[in-house]
Design a protein around this motif. Structure first.
Motif: not given
Ligand code: ATR
Length: 277
Positions: A104-120
């Protein structure tokens, strides 16, 4: 009607009944979702009674997430790694446990907030149950580094060692106390998974952790600008988020697991969100 519930202690302020009722209405699913407060020493008995009355599944919240794993006949890998379950499904005589908080956290970050995680560069604050549940899903998203910082640094070390023993996080995951963070470059994403916001306490964070493009994310929701978010704002951060999206996204994952239909989360997040002021 199929019956579901959230079980915790206390449970009075849970938003889960409202969220699942909105999901059921939007997807045309006939179900009833209630909140049940179990006595602190009566989690298993409360579950047994709910199942006997026809209950199909439950969400589990504090302080029963650990007991939920012990109660189940089958525990998913991510729930085992998190050391906690937040959802149970009853399949006849069998009970299966899973944990959707991290996804749920990862989906909120990546889909809703547009925050990439790969390479970050990601900083996770805290080493309790909330942090532990987030670690594996965050690692799976492929960050360049994931630093776990905790007031008691030995607890962060233990967490990293537990994940390493499972073959996870090599070369990416590390642990430290707060003072050491002053030696790090700013992070792209900082997630507060401590209980500090619940007590309105600030964190001993050096300002160097914040950069102009950092997203500051507090897992707590409905408390407006928490001390952590205020600290970020004071350091010049403009991208601030609370944990409402995580709550709604984990609920949607649970709903899909139970019912086979994934509800649209955006209207529910929009309806429940409170401005961060
Ligand atoms: P949860 O299951 O919600 O994560 P927990 O297991 O009790 O709750 O863990 C609470 C976390 O919040 C811990 O990481 C704790 O830090 P310590 O392990 O050093 O105690 C952290 N925490 C709570 N209050 C804090 C504060 N005022 N400053 C920094 N960290 C805090």
């Amino acid at each position: 009607m199929d019956r579901y519930a959230v079980i915790g202690h206390p449970i009075g302020h849970s938003k889960s009944p409202l969220i699942h009722t909105l999901f059921a209405r939007a997807t045309g699913q006939a179900l009833e979702y209630s909140a049940i407060e179990a006595p602190l020493d009566g989690f298993a008995a409360t579950l047994d009674a709910f199942r006997a009355a026809g209950g199909r599944g439950v969400n589990v919240t504090l302080p029963f997430k650990l007991e939920a794993c012990a109660y189940a006949d089958e525990v998913s890998e991510r729930a085992r790694i998190a050391g906690a379950a937040n959802a149970l499904i009853f399949d006849g005589a069998r009970c299966r446990a899973d944990n959707f908080d991290g996804v749920g956290l990862v989906r909120d970050l990546t889909v809703n907030l547009g925050q990439p995680l790969a390479g970050q560069r990601v900083l996770l604050l805290g080493a309790g149950g909330a942090a532990r549940g987030a670690l594996q899903p965050l690692l799976q998203a492929g960050p360049a580094c994931l630093v776990v910082a905790n007031r008691d640094a030995t607890k962060a070390d233990d967490l990293v060692r537990t994940l390493a023993a499972l073959g996870l996080g090599h070369g990416v995951l590390s642990a430290c106390g707060y003072p050491v963070l002053a030696q790090h470059a700013p992070f792209d994403l900082i997630i507060n998974a401590t209980a500090a916001s619940l007590h309105a306490e600030p964190l001993p964070l050096p300002p160097q952790v914040f950069g102009p493009h950092t997203l500051a994310y507090d897992m707590v929701y409905g408390k407006g600008l928490t001390p952590f978010l205020r600290q970020a704002q004071a350091a010049g951060v403009t991208r601030l988020a609370d944990g409402l999206g995580m709550l709604v996204e984990q609920a949607a994952e649970t709903f899909a697991w139970w019912r086979g239909v994934r509800p649209d989360t955006r209207p529910v997040i929009a309806q429940l969100s409170v401005p961060l002021t």
